[in-house]
Design an enzyme around this catalytic site. Structure first.
Site, PDB file in Angstrom:
ATOM      1  N   CYS A  66      -7.992   8.282  -7.061  1.00 61.25           N
ATOM      2  CA  CYS A  66      -7.457   8.739  -5.775  1.00 61.25           C
ATOM      3  C   CYS A  66      -6.688  10.051  -5.890  1.00 61.25           C
ATOM      4  CB  CYS A  66      -6.565   7.665  -5.165  1.00 61.25           C
ATOM      5  SG  CYS A  66      -7.450   6.128  -4.885  1.00 61.25           S
TER       6      CYS A  66
ATOM      7  N   ASN B 296      -7.809   2.891   2.665  1.00 62.18           N
ATOM      8  CA  ASN B 296      -7.723   3.766   1.495  1.00 62.18           C
ATOM      9  C   ASN B 296      -9.100   4.391   1.253  1.00 62.18           C
ATOM     10  OD1 ASN B 296      -7.575   4.896  -1.046  1.00 62.18           O
ATOM     11  ND2 ASN B 296      -6.552   3.156  -2.006  1.00 62.18           N
TER      12      ASN B 296
ATOM     13  N   HIS C 150      -0.585   9.541  -0.781  1.00 62.53           N
ATOM     14  CA  HIS C 150      -1.901   8.892  -0.831  1.00 62.53           C
ATOM     15  C   HIS C 150      -1.816   7.601  -0.020  1.00 62.53           C
ATOM     16  CE1 HIS C 150      -5.489   6.970  -2.005  1.00 62.53           C
ATOM     17  NE2 HIS C 150      -4.934   6.158  -2.886  1.00 62.53           N
TER      18      HIS C 150
HETATM   19  N1  ACO Z   1      -5.792 -12.256   2.780  1.00 59.58           N
HETATM   20  C1  ACO Z   1      -4.942 -13.297   2.677  1.00 59.58           C
HETATM   21  N2  ACO Z   1      -4.267 -13.593   1.559  1.00 59.58           N
HETATM   22  C2  ACO Z   1      -4.468 -12.808   0.502  1.00 59.58           C
HETATM   23  C3  ACO Z   1      -5.339 -11.693   0.532  1.00 59.58           C
HETATM   24  C4  ACO Z   1      -6.024 -11.434   1.738  1.00 59.58           C
HETATM   25  N3  ACO Z   1      -6.878 -10.387   1.884  1.00 59.58           N
HETATM   26  N4  ACO Z   1      -5.318 -11.102  -0.668  1.00 59.58           N
HETATM   27  C5  ACO Z   1      -4.461 -11.794  -1.441  1.00 59.58           C
HETATM   28  N5  ACO Z   1      -3.955 -12.822  -0.733  1.00 59.58           N
HETATM   29  C6  ACO Z   1      -2.993 -13.831  -1.174  1.00 59.58           C
HETATM   30  C7  ACO Z   1      -2.997 -14.036  -2.671  1.00 59.58           C
HETATM   31  O1  ACO Z   1      -3.997 -14.958  -3.040  1.00 59.58           O
HETATM   32  C8  ACO Z   1      -1.610 -14.571  -2.894  1.00 59.58           C
HETATM   33  O2  ACO Z   1      -1.572 -15.934  -2.561  1.00 59.58           O
HETATM   34  P1  ACO Z   1      -0.733 -16.988  -3.448  1.00 59.58           P
HETATM   35  O3  ACO Z   1       0.684 -16.523  -3.329  1.00 59.58           O
HETATM   36  O4  ACO Z   1      -1.018 -18.280  -2.777  1.00 59.58           O
HETATM   37  O5  ACO Z   1      -1.283 -16.849  -4.838  1.00 59.58           O
HETATM   38  C9  ACO Z   1      -0.777 -13.839  -1.861  1.00 59.58           C
HETATM   39  O6  ACO Z   1      -1.685 -13.368  -0.870  1.00 59.58           O
HETATM   40  C10 ACO Z   1      -0.003 -12.667  -2.422  1.00 59.58           C
HETATM   41  O7  ACO Z   1      -0.883 -11.908  -3.227  1.00 59.58           O
HETATM   42  P2  ACO Z   1      -0.406 -10.632  -3.985  1.00 59.58           P
HETATM   43  O8  ACO Z   1      -1.497 -10.123  -4.871  1.00 59.58           O
HETATM   44  O9  ACO Z   1       0.956 -10.888  -4.566  1.00 59.58           O
HETATM   45  O10 ACO Z   1      -0.241  -9.609  -2.768  1.00 59.58           O
HETATM   46  P3  ACO Z   1       0.511  -8.244  -2.752  1.00 59.58           P
HETATM   47  O11 ACO Z   1       1.632  -8.329  -1.828  1.00 59.58           O
HETATM   48  O12 ACO Z   1       0.763  -7.746  -4.156  1.00 59.58           O
HETATM   49  O13 ACO Z   1      -0.578  -7.296  -2.114  1.00 59.58           O
HETATM   50  C11 ACO Z   1      -2.219  -5.607  -2.652  1.00 59.58           C
HETATM   51  C12 ACO Z   1      -1.829  -7.093  -2.770  1.00 59.58           C
HETATM   52  C13 ACO Z   1      -2.360  -5.266  -1.174  1.00 59.58           C
HETATM   53  C14 ACO Z   1      -3.546  -5.396  -3.371  1.00 59.58           C
HETATM   54  C15 ACO Z   1      -1.133  -4.742  -3.286  1.00 59.58           C
HETATM   55  O14 ACO Z   1      -0.833  -5.215  -4.585  1.00 59.58           O
HETATM   56  C16 ACO Z   1      -1.497  -3.277  -3.372  1.00 59.58           C
HETATM   57  O15 ACO Z   1      -1.612  -2.597  -2.382  1.00 59.58           O
HETATM   58  N6  ACO Z   1      -1.604  -2.722  -4.590  1.00 59.58           N
HETATM   59  C17 ACO Z   1      -1.808  -1.292  -4.790  1.00 59.58           C
HETATM   60  C18 ACO Z   1      -3.229  -0.854  -4.534  1.00 59.58           C
HETATM   61  C19 ACO Z   1      -3.305   0.660  -4.707  1.00 59.58           C
HETATM   62  O16 ACO Z   1      -2.358   1.381  -4.502  1.00 59.58           O
HETATM   63  N7  ACO Z   1      -4.452   1.206  -5.113  1.00 59.58           N
HETATM   64  C20 ACO Z   1      -4.437   2.653  -5.248  1.00 59.58           C
HETATM   65  C21 ACO Z   1      -5.271   3.165  -6.173  1.00 59.58           C
HETATM   66  S1  ACO Z   1      -6.910   2.993  -5.664  1.00 59.58           S
HETATM   67  C22 ACO Z   1      -7.852   4.201  -6.453  1.00 59.58           C
HETATM   68  O17 ACO Z   1      -7.392   4.964  -7.245  1.00 59.58           O
HETATM   69  C23 ACO Z   1      -9.354   4.216  -6.178  1.00 59.58           C
END
Ligand code: ACO
Length: 331
Positions: A115, A286, A256
Protein backbone atom coordinates in the site's frame (compact mmCIF):
# COMPACT_ATOMS: atom_id res chain seq x y z
CA UNK A 1 18.95 18.50 0.37
CA UNK A 2 16.94 21.27 -1.27
CA UNK A 3 13.90 20.63 -3.43
CA UNK A 4 13.29 22.12 -6.90
CA UNK A 5 10.09 23.90 -7.80
CA UNK A 6 7.35 21.47 -8.80
CA UNK A 7 3.64 21.96 -9.40
CA UNK A 8 0.76 19.54 -9.51
CA UNK A 9 -0.55 20.05 -13.01
CA UNK A 10 -3.37 17.50 -12.98
CA UNK A 11 -5.05 14.66 -11.15
CA UNK A 12 -7.65 11.98 -11.78
CA UNK A 13 -9.16 8.86 -10.30
CA UNK A 14 -11.25 5.91 -11.31
CA UNK A 15 -13.39 3.48 -9.33
CA UNK A 16 -15.08 0.57 -11.08
CA UNK A 17 -18.83 0.71 -11.56
CA UNK A 18 -19.65 -2.41 -9.54
CA UNK A 19 -20.31 -1.51 -5.89
CA UNK A 20 -20.27 -4.11 -3.10
CA UNK A 21 -21.97 -2.91 0.09
CA UNK A 22 -21.72 -4.22 3.64
CA UNK A 23 -25.25 -5.55 3.16
CA UNK A 24 -23.97 -7.57 0.18
CA UNK A 25 -21.34 -9.10 2.49
CA UNK A 26 -24.06 -9.97 5.03
CA UNK A 27 -25.54 -12.23 2.33
CA UNK A 28 -22.16 -13.83 1.52
CA UNK A 29 -20.72 -14.58 4.98
CA UNK A 30 -21.22 -14.38 8.74
CA UNK A 31 -20.73 -10.63 9.16
CA UNK A 32 -22.75 -7.45 9.68
CA UNK A 33 -22.84 -3.86 8.53
CA UNK A 34 -22.44 -2.88 12.18
CA UNK A 35 -19.20 -4.93 12.63
CA UNK A 36 -17.61 -3.71 9.40
CA UNK A 37 -18.55 -0.07 10.01
CA UNK A 38 -17.41 0.11 13.63
CA UNK A 39 -14.23 -1.98 13.11
CA UNK A 40 -13.06 -0.35 9.86
CA UNK A 41 -15.21 2.63 8.81
CA UNK A 42 -15.99 0.94 5.47
CA UNK A 43 -19.50 1.02 3.98
CA UNK A 44 -18.91 0.27 0.31
CA UNK A 45 -16.11 -0.73 -2.04
CA UNK A 46 -15.84 -0.96 -5.84
CA UNK A 47 -14.91 -4.20 -7.62
CA UNK A 48 -13.19 -4.37 -11.01
CA UNK A 49 -15.22 -6.01 -13.77
CA UNK A 50 -13.83 -9.03 -15.65
CA UNK A 51 -12.17 -6.83 -18.30
CA UNK A 52 -10.76 -4.30 -15.85
CA UNK A 53 -7.19 -4.51 -14.59
CA UNK A 54 -4.65 -2.33 -12.82
CA UNK A 55 -3.52 -0.99 -16.21
CA UNK A 56 -7.00 -0.25 -17.59
CA UNK A 57 -7.98 1.59 -14.40
CA UNK A 58 -4.63 3.41 -14.38
CA UNK A 59 -5.17 4.51 -17.98
CA UNK A 60 -8.53 6.13 -17.14
CA UNK A 61 -7.09 7.94 -14.09
CA UNK A 62 -3.99 8.97 -16.08
CA UNK A 63 -6.06 10.30 -19.01
CA UNK A 64 -8.12 12.47 -16.63
CA UNK A 65 -4.94 13.82 -15.02
CA UNK A 66 -3.37 14.68 -18.39
CA UNK A 67 -6.59 16.31 -19.61
CA UNK A 68 -6.77 18.50 -16.52
CA UNK A 69 -3.10 19.38 -16.92
CA UNK A 70 -3.75 20.36 -20.53
CA UNK A 71 -0.86 18.11 -21.52
CA UNK A 72 -0.35 15.60 -24.30
CA UNK A 73 0.89 12.04 -23.59
CA UNK A 74 4.10 12.99 -25.48
CA UNK A 75 5.02 15.38 -22.68
CA UNK A 76 5.27 12.59 -20.08
CA UNK A 77 8.94 11.72 -19.80
CA UNK A 78 8.60 9.63 -16.63
CA UNK A 79 5.75 7.23 -15.82
CA UNK A 80 5.78 5.36 -12.51
CA UNK A 81 3.04 3.07 -11.20
CA UNK A 82 2.69 1.96 -7.59
CA UNK A 83 1.01 -1.45 -7.70
CA UNK A 84 1.25 -4.93 -6.23
CA UNK A 85 -1.39 -6.34 -8.55
CA UNK A 86 0.28 -5.74 -11.89
CA UNK A 87 -1.51 -7.08 -14.99
CA UNK A 88 1.34 -9.52 -15.67
CA UNK A 89 4.61 -10.52 -14.00
CA UNK A 90 6.24 -8.58 -16.82
CA UNK A 91 6.20 -6.22 -18.62
CA UNK A 92 5.49 -3.58 -16.01
CA UNK A 93 2.03 -2.06 -15.62
CA UNK A 94 3.72 1.30 -16.29
CA UNK A 95 4.76 0.10 -19.78
CA UNK A 96 1.24 -1.20 -20.47
CA UNK A 97 -0.21 2.16 -19.41
CA UNK A 98 2.35 4.08 -21.52
CA UNK A 99 1.36 1.93 -24.47
CA UNK A 100 -2.39 2.50 -23.99
CA UNK A 101 -2.02 6.23 -23.31
CA UNK A 102 0.34 6.74 -26.24
CA UNK A 103 3.30 8.10 -24.27
CA UNK A 104 6.09 7.48 -26.78
CA UNK A 105 9.33 7.09 -24.81
CA UNK A 106 8.97 7.69 -21.08
CA UNK A 107 11.15 5.97 -18.50
CA UNK A 108 8.45 3.61 -17.20
CA UNK A 109 8.49 1.20 -14.29
CA UNK A 110 6.43 -0.15 -11.37
CA UNK A 111 7.09 0.21 -7.67
CA UNK A 112 6.09 -2.76 -5.53
CA UNK A 113 5.72 -1.71 -1.90
CA UNK A 114 2.23 -2.89 -0.98
CA UNK A 115 0.00 0.00 0.00
CA UNK A 116 3.04 2.32 0.18
CA UNK A 117 3.63 1.85 -3.56
CA UNK A 118 2.18 5.19 -4.67
CA UNK A 119 4.01 7.24 -2.04
CA UNK A 120 7.37 5.64 -2.88
CA UNK A 121 6.62 6.21 -6.58
CA UNK A 122 5.69 9.85 -5.94
CA UNK A 123 8.91 10.39 -4.00
CA UNK A 124 11.03 8.72 -6.71
CA UNK A 125 9.38 10.90 -9.36
CA UNK A 126 10.19 14.08 -7.44
CA UNK A 127 13.83 12.92 -7.08
CA UNK A 128 14.13 12.56 -10.88
CA UNK A 129 12.60 16.03 -11.30
CA UNK A 130 14.94 17.34 -8.59
CA UNK A 131 17.92 15.89 -10.43
CA UNK A 132 16.84 17.72 -13.59
CA UNK A 133 16.68 14.47 -15.57
CA UNK A 134 12.99 14.83 -16.42
CA UNK A 135 10.45 17.66 -16.47
CA UNK A 136 7.05 15.94 -16.30
CA UNK A 137 6.02 12.77 -14.49
CA UNK A 138 2.76 10.86 -14.47
CA UNK A 139 2.54 8.98 -11.18
CA UNK A 140 -0.22 6.42 -10.74
CA UNK A 141 -1.39 4.17 -7.91
CA UNK A 142 -3.55 1.32 -9.20
CA UNK A 143 -4.53 -1.96 -7.59
CA UNK A 144 -6.95 -4.80 -8.27
CA UNK A 145 -6.67 -6.48 -4.87
CA UNK A 146 -10.13 -8.07 -5.10
CA UNK A 147 -8.74 -10.63 -7.57
CA UNK A 148 -6.84 -12.15 -4.61
CA UNK A 149 -9.42 -12.07 -1.83
CA UNK A 150 -9.92 -15.17 0.30
CA UNK A 151 -13.67 -15.05 0.87
CA UNK A 152 -13.31 -17.64 3.65
CA UNK A 153 -11.31 -15.06 5.70
CA UNK A 154 -14.01 -12.61 6.76
CA UNK A 155 -11.65 -10.29 8.67
CA UNK A 156 -9.70 -9.54 5.48
CA UNK A 157 -12.31 -10.02 2.75
CA UNK A 158 -14.51 -7.09 3.76
CA UNK A 159 -11.69 -4.50 3.73
CA UNK A 160 -10.63 -4.21 0.10
CA UNK A 161 -11.78 -2.56 -3.11
CA UNK A 162 -10.24 -1.73 -6.51
CA UNK A 163 -9.35 1.61 -8.06
CA UNK A 164 -6.72 3.94 -9.45
CA UNK A 165 -5.54 7.49 -8.91
CA UNK A 166 -3.05 9.61 -10.84
CA UNK A 167 -1.18 12.89 -10.59
CA UNK A 168 0.87 14.81 -13.13
CA UNK A 169 3.77 16.72 -11.61
CA UNK A 170 6.00 19.04 -13.56
CA UNK A 171 8.79 21.57 -13.18
CA UNK A 172 7.35 23.53 -16.15
CA UNK A 173 5.85 26.78 -14.88
CA UNK A 174 6.48 25.85 -11.22
CA UNK A 175 7.44 28.63 -8.82
CA UNK A 176 7.64 26.87 -5.43
CA UNK A 177 8.99 23.60 -4.01
CA UNK A 178 6.27 20.96 -3.67
CA UNK A 179 7.98 18.62 -1.21
CA UNK A 180 8.72 20.17 2.18
CA UNK A 181 9.88 16.99 3.97
CA UNK A 182 9.72 13.24 3.67
CA UNK A 183 10.63 9.96 5.34
CA UNK A 184 10.48 6.41 4.00
CA UNK A 185 11.50 3.04 5.40
CA UNK A 186 10.75 -0.61 5.94
CA UNK A 187 10.76 -3.30 8.60
CA UNK A 188 11.33 -6.60 6.85
CA UNK A 189 10.84 -8.56 10.07
CA UNK A 190 7.14 -8.20 9.14
CA UNK A 191 7.59 -9.46 5.56
CA UNK A 192 5.50 -12.56 6.17
CA UNK A 193 2.66 -10.81 8.00
CA UNK A 194 1.00 -9.59 4.79
CA UNK A 195 1.48 -11.33 1.45
CA UNK A 196 0.16 -13.08 -1.63
CA UNK A 197 2.39 -16.17 -1.74
CA UNK A 198 1.63 -17.62 -5.18
CA UNK A 199 2.45 -16.49 -8.70
CA UNK A 200 6.11 -15.65 -8.07
CA UNK A 201 9.22 -17.76 -8.54
CA UNK A 202 8.87 -19.35 -5.08
CA UNK A 203 5.37 -20.69 -5.70
CA UNK A 204 4.36 -20.43 -9.36
CA UNK A 205 0.64 -20.86 -9.91
CA UNK A 206 -0.14 -24.54 -10.38
CA UNK A 207 -2.59 -27.06 -8.92
CA UNK A 208 -0.50 -27.39 -5.75
CA UNK A 209 -0.29 -23.66 -5.03
CA UNK A 210 -4.04 -23.27 -5.58
CA UNK A 211 -4.75 -26.25 -3.30
CA UNK A 212 -2.54 -24.61 -0.65
CA UNK A 213 -4.41 -21.28 -0.96
CA UNK A 214 -1.24 -19.54 -2.14
CA UNK A 215 -3.16 -17.60 -4.77
CA UNK A 216 -4.96 -15.46 -2.17
CA UNK A 217 -4.22 -12.60 0.15
CA UNK A 218 -2.96 -13.38 3.66
CA UNK A 219 -2.92 -10.72 6.37
CA UNK A 220 -2.26 -10.85 10.10
CA UNK A 221 -4.68 -7.99 10.72
CA UNK A 222 -3.92 -7.48 14.41
CA UNK A 223 -0.16 -7.24 13.86
CA UNK A 224 -0.56 -4.92 10.86
CA UNK A 225 -2.92 -2.72 12.86
CA UNK A 226 -0.36 -2.29 15.68
CA UNK A 227 2.44 -1.62 13.19
CA UNK A 228 0.33 0.94 11.29
CA UNK A 229 -0.55 2.94 14.40
CA UNK A 230 3.05 2.95 15.66
CA UNK A 231 4.65 3.85 12.34
CA UNK A 232 2.08 6.60 11.60
CA UNK A 233 3.04 8.25 14.89
CA UNK A 234 6.78 7.94 14.10
CA UNK A 235 6.30 9.38 10.61
CA UNK A 236 4.35 12.40 11.85
CA UNK A 237 6.85 13.14 14.61
CA UNK A 238 9.68 13.08 12.04
CA UNK A 239 7.83 15.30 9.54
CA UNK A 240 7.11 17.92 12.23
CA UNK A 241 10.71 17.80 13.43
CA UNK A 242 12.10 18.17 9.88
CA UNK A 243 9.87 21.10 8.94
CA UNK A 244 9.45 22.85 12.29
CA UNK A 245 5.72 22.94 11.49
CA UNK A 246 3.12 22.26 14.18
CA UNK A 247 0.04 20.06 13.62
CA UNK A 248 -2.27 23.09 13.33
CA UNK A 249 -0.18 24.51 10.45
CA UNK A 250 -1.13 21.55 8.24
CA UNK A 251 -4.31 21.97 6.19
CA UNK A 252 -5.05 18.30 5.45
CA UNK A 253 -3.95 14.90 6.71
CA UNK A 254 -4.24 12.03 4.27
CA UNK A 255 -3.44 8.62 5.74
CA UNK A 256 -3.48 5.39 3.77
CA UNK A 257 -7.13 4.36 3.93
CA UNK A 258 -6.77 0.93 5.59
CA UNK A 259 -8.93 1.31 8.66
CA UNK A 260 -10.59 4.43 10.07
CA UNK A 261 -9.54 3.39 13.58
CA UNK A 262 -5.86 3.67 12.57
CA UNK A 263 -6.48 7.21 11.24
CA UNK A 264 -8.46 8.13 14.35
CA UNK A 265 -5.78 6.88 16.74
CA UNK A 266 -3.05 9.17 15.32
CA UNK A 267 -5.47 12.06 14.86
CA UNK A 268 -6.55 11.86 18.51
CA UNK A 269 -2.96 11.77 19.79
CA UNK A 270 -2.14 14.99 17.91
CA UNK A 271 -5.54 16.63 18.48
CA UNK A 272 -6.10 16.88 14.72
CA UNK A 273 -9.70 17.99 14.10
CA UNK A 274 -11.92 15.75 11.99
CA UNK A 275 -12.30 18.55 9.43
CA UNK A 276 -8.59 18.24 8.52
CA UNK A 277 -8.75 14.49 7.85
CA UNK A 278 -9.27 13.32 4.29
CA UNK A 279 -11.38 10.17 4.52
CA UNK A 280 -12.64 8.13 1.56
CA UNK A 281 -12.51 4.66 3.11
CA UNK A 282 -16.29 4.63 3.64
CA UNK A 283 -16.86 4.72 -0.13
CA UNK A 284 -13.84 2.85 -1.57
CA UNK A 285 -12.46 0.59 1.20
CA UNK A 286 -8.75 -0.14 1.07
CA UNK A 287 -7.61 0.16 -2.56
CA UNK A 288 -3.97 -0.43 -1.59
CA UNK A 289 -1.60 1.79 -3.64
CA UNK A 290 -4.56 3.75 -4.98
CA UNK A 291 -5.96 5.12 -1.70
CA UNK A 292 -3.73 8.21 -1.57
CA UNK A 293 -3.96 9.39 -5.21
CA UNK A 294 -7.69 8.59 -5.34
CA UNK A 295 -8.31 10.57 -2.16
CA UNK A 296 -6.21 13.50 -3.42
CA UNK A 297 -8.15 13.53 -6.66
CA UNK A 298 -11.57 13.26 -4.97
CA UNK A 299 -10.65 16.11 -2.58
CA UNK A 300 -9.21 18.36 -5.29
CA UNK A 301 -12.27 17.77 -7.51
CA UNK A 302 -14.61 18.75 -4.67
CA UNK A 303 -12.61 21.89 -3.83
CA UNK A 304 -11.61 20.59 -0.39
CA UNK A 305 -7.93 20.85 -1.36
CA UNK A 306 -6.98 24.20 -2.89
CA UNK A 307 -3.79 25.85 -4.12
CA UNK A 308 -1.14 26.66 -1.53
CA UNK A 309 -2.37 24.25 1.15
CA UNK A 310 -0.02 21.98 3.05
CA UNK A 311 -0.88 18.29 3.12
CA UNK A 312 0.66 15.43 5.06
CA UNK A 313 0.57 12.06 3.30
CA UNK A 314 1.18 8.87 5.30
CA UNK A 315 1.32 5.33 3.89
CA UNK A 316 2.16 1.84 5.19
CA UNK A 317 1.82 -1.61 3.73
CA UNK A 318 3.25 -5.00 2.81
CA UNK A 319 6.96 -5.35 3.31
CA UNK A 320 6.40 -3.93 5.82
CA UNK A 321 6.98 -0.56 4.19
CA UNK A 322 6.09 2.97 5.12
CA UNK A 323 6.39 6.54 3.90
CA UNK A 324 5.40 10.07 4.80
CA UNK A 325 5.60 13.37 2.94
CA UNK A 326 4.65 16.99 3.58
CA UNK A 327 3.66 18.55 0.29
CA UNK A 328 2.38 21.92 -0.81
CA UNK A 329 -0.47 21.79 -3.32
CA UNK A 330 1.10 24.08 -5.95
CA UNK A 331 -1.01 24.40 -9.09
N1 ACO B 1 -17.54 -9.79 10.63
C1 ACO B 1 -17.87 -10.13 11.90
N2 ACO B 1 -16.97 -10.53 12.81
C2 ACO B 1 -15.69 -10.59 12.42
C3 ACO B 1 -15.28 -10.24 11.11
C4 ACO B 1 -16.27 -9.84 10.20
N3 ACO B 1 -15.98 -9.47 8.92
N4 ACO B 1 -13.95 -10.39 11.03
C5 ACO B 1 -13.52 -10.80 12.24
N5 ACO B 1 -14.57 -10.92 13.07
C6 ACO B 1 -14.58 -11.34 14.47
C7 ACO B 1 -13.39 -12.21 14.83
O1 ACO B 1 -13.65 -13.56 14.52
C8 ACO B 1 -13.29 -11.97 16.31
O2 ACO B 1 -14.25 -12.75 16.98
P1 ACO B 1 -13.90 -13.48 18.37
O3 ACO B 1 -13.60 -12.36 19.31
O4 ACO B 1 -15.15 -14.22 18.67
O5 ACO B 1 -12.71 -14.34 18.07
C9 ACO B 1 -13.71 -10.52 16.46
O6 ACO B 1 -14.44 -10.19 15.29
C10 ACO B 1 -12.55 -9.56 16.61
O7 ACO B 1 -11.59 -9.88 15.62
P2 ACO B 1 -10.25 -9.09 15.50
O8 ACO B 1 -9.37 -9.73 14.48
O9 ACO B 1 -9.71 -8.84 16.88
O10 ACO B 1 -10.77 -7.70 14.92
P3 ACO B 1 -10.01 -6.34 14.85
O11 ACO B 1 -10.71 -5.37 15.68
O12 ACO B 1 -8.53 -6.53 15.05
O13 ACO B 1 -10.23 -5.93 13.34
C11 ACO B 1 -9.13 -5.86 11.19
C12 ACO B 1 -9.72 -6.76 12.29
C13 ACO B 1 -10.25 -4.98 10.64
C14 ACO B 1 -8.58 -6.75 10.08
C15 ACO B 1 -8.03 -4.99 11.77
O14 ACO B 1 -7.11 -5.79 12.49
C16 ACO B 1 -7.27 -4.19 10.73
O15 ACO B 1 -7.80 -3.29 10.12
N6 ACO B 1 -5.96 -4.44 10.57
C17 ACO B 1 -5.11 -3.64 9.70
C18 ACO B 1 -5.29 -3.95 8.24
C19 ACO B 1 -4.40 -3.01 7.43
O16 ACO B 1 -4.10 -1.91 7.83
N7 ACO B 1 -3.92 -3.42 6.26
C20 ACO B 1 -3.09 -2.45 5.56
C21 ACO B 1 -2.15 -2.97 4.75
S1 ACO B 1 -2.87 -3.71 3.37
C22 ACO B 1 -1.71 -3.73 2.09
O17 ACO B 1 -0.60 -3.33 2.23
C23 ACO B 1 -2.13 -4.37 0.77
Amino acid sequence: MGFVNIRIAGWGHYAPEKVVTNQDFEKMMDTSDEWITTRSGIKRRHYAGPDETSSTMGVIAGKKALLLAGMQPEEVDLLIVGTSTQDMIFPSTACLIANKLGCPEPMAFDVSAGCTGFLHAFSIATQFLNAGLYKTALVIGSDTITRYIDFSDRATAVLFGDGAGAVVITTKGASKPMVLAEIHGSDSSGAYKLFIGGGGSAHPINVHSIKNHENVFYMNGKEIFKFAVKVSDTILDSLFLQTGLTPDQIDHYLFHQANYRIIESTANRLHIPQSKLIVTIDEYGNTSSATIPMSLSVSADSGKIVAGQKIILVAFGAGLTWGGMVIQWNL
